[in-house]
Design an enzyme around this catalytic site. Sequence first.
Site, PDB file in Angstrom:
ATOM      1  N   LEU A 105       1.839   3.998 -18.618  1.00  0.00           N
ATOM      2  CA  LEU A 105       3.605   4.395 -17.877  1.00  0.00           C
ATOM      3  C   LEU A 105       2.064   5.315 -16.670  1.00  0.00           C
ATOM      4  O   LEU A 105       0.949   6.058 -17.240  1.00  0.00           O
ATOM      5  CB  LEU A 105       3.736   5.919 -18.836  1.00  0.00           C
ATOM      6  CG  LEU A 105       4.225   6.685 -17.630  1.00  0.00           C
ATOM      7  CD1 LEU A 105       5.710   6.447 -16.818  1.00  0.00           C
ATOM      8  CD2 LEU A 105       4.806   8.330 -18.870  1.00  0.00           C
ATOM      9  N   VAL A 106       2.338   5.291 -15.627  1.00  0.00           N
ATOM     10  CA  VAL A 106       1.132   5.415 -14.395  1.00  0.00           C
ATOM     11  C   VAL A 106       1.597   7.240 -14.680  1.00  0.00           C
ATOM     12  O   VAL A 106       2.580   7.499 -13.808  1.00  0.00           O
ATOM     13  CB  VAL A 106       1.401   4.987 -12.769  1.00  0.00           C
ATOM     14  CG1 VAL A 106       0.171   5.681 -12.490  1.00  0.00           C
ATOM     15  CG2 VAL A 106       0.715   3.508 -12.900  1.00  0.00           C
TER      16      VAL A 106
ATOM     17  N   ALA B  90       0.791  -1.258  -0.016  1.00  0.00           N
ATOM     18  CA  ALA B  90      -0.190  -0.313  -0.373  1.00  0.00           C
ATOM     19  C   ALA B  90       0.810   1.438  -0.169  1.00  0.00           C
ATOM     20  O   ALA B  90       0.438   2.290  -0.298  1.00  0.00           O
ATOM     21  CB  ALA B  90      -1.205   0.191   1.571  1.00  0.00           C
TER      22      ALA B  90
ATOM     23  N   SER C 192      10.437   4.364  -9.965  1.00  0.00           N
ATOM     24  CA  SER C 192       9.471   3.708 -11.112  1.00  0.00           C
ATOM     25  C   SER C 192       9.261   4.462 -12.539  1.00  0.00           C
ATOM     26  O   SER C 192       8.507   4.009 -13.495  1.00  0.00           O
ATOM     27  CB  SER C 192       8.025   3.614 -10.365  1.00  0.00           C
ATOM     28  OG  SER C 192       8.046   2.372 -10.387  1.00  0.00           O
TER      29      SER C 192
ATOM     30  N   ASP D  56       7.319  -7.481   5.174  1.00  0.00           N
ATOM     31  CA  ASP D  56       8.634  -7.306   4.556  1.00  0.00           C
ATOM     32  C   ASP D  56       7.504  -8.814   3.684  1.00  0.00           C
ATOM     33  O   ASP D  56       7.990 -10.134   3.449  1.00  0.00           O
ATOM     34  CB  ASP D  56       9.380  -8.576   5.471  1.00  0.00           C
ATOM     35  CG  ASP D  56      11.076  -8.254   4.459  1.00  0.00           C
ATOM     36  OD1 ASP D  56      10.753  -8.218   3.199  1.00  0.00           O
ATOM     37  OD2 ASP D  56      12.460  -9.097   4.894  1.00  0.00           O
TER      38      ASP D  56
ATOM     39  N   LYS E 142       9.072  -6.730 -13.993  1.00  0.00           N
ATOM     40  CA  LYS E 142       7.046  -6.858 -14.372  1.00  0.00           C
ATOM     41  C   LYS E 142       7.197  -8.798 -14.765  1.00  0.00           C
ATOM     42  O   LYS E 142       6.650  -9.126 -15.107  1.00  0.00           O
ATOM     43  CB  LYS E 142       6.613  -5.776 -14.977  1.00  0.00           C
ATOM     44  CG  LYS E 142       7.080  -5.082 -14.028  1.00  0.00           C
ATOM     45  CD  LYS E 142       6.473  -4.638 -12.570  1.00  0.00           C
ATOM     46  CE  LYS E 142       6.921  -3.405 -11.661  1.00  0.00           C
ATOM     47  NZ  LYS E 142       6.141  -3.416 -10.475  1.00  0.00           N
TER      48      LYS E 142
END
Length: 298
Positions: free
Chosen positions: A187-188, A13, A200, A64, A162
């Site tokens: 692409l975010v 999150a 990222s 973790d 990914k």
Amino acid sequence: MDDELPTVCVLDASTYVGFWILKGLLNKGYTVHAATQNKGDTEIGKKIKELEKEEERLVVFSVDVLDYQSILFALKGCSALFCCLDSPDGYEDEMVDLEVRGAINVVEACAQSYSIDKIVFSSSLNAAIWKENIDSQKDVDERSWSDQEFCKKLKLWHALAKTQAEQAAWALAMDRMLNMVSINAGLVMGPAVTQQNPGSTVSYLKGAAQMYENGVLAFVEVNFLVDVHIRALEDRSTCGRYFCFNQIVNTEQEAVKLAQSLSPLIPLPPRYEYQGSEVHAERLTNKKLNKLVEGTAY
């Protein structure tokens, strides 16, 4: 009505996408287990701590992904998992194995958690668009996978991570007979993305000129991406992979606009200063996603 919504887990999150999925779920009335890997010292980590004080339907867990027991603990009592693994500092070759091992641990933990009915796995278009002959494909859709050797040759570590993580997750989910769908995002883009998700973003865009020329550079607005993730959970008919993007960047004007919106993170390439008006063929198709979005619209 809200009381009928199940408890779900978002892991990790504290990633950019994970945080927005967390907010979207809370807004819809879900009870959420927010499993985070950071110690709360990032901007998103601090926001989660603030949310925890305000939201009684939010429980925060420190995990973790290499510690299997910590994942099981966060999943307890949840009916679904949103798996959003990412490397906030960007991707180098040593990050690849960590992400793959994390994905395997998370999926295996879901298999051992009898309450988990569905996994929504957050992946990337980068797991599908990198191969030697992509420019010869008319339609690049959910059947396409990036070529791992090609990614290694070009040092495309984000794409390799990914691809390997998603393939490992699929192999294990099928072996354990788990209900999983993956959302392969472009692409975010979204609020404060250059400050909160720089590593990222830069890693995704490695090889951006080739993506652009091959008609496979696309972006997705984070709010739309969140909506698709939640639809994928709620629609029982969803299966397999879904390409998720709002727009393919295939003209010079769009390329410049994208670079400007990511400034100063991405320098404006000098060769795209409106030298012409070439248009590259669009190769990506998201027909499958369109059916999901149209089919559950209300």
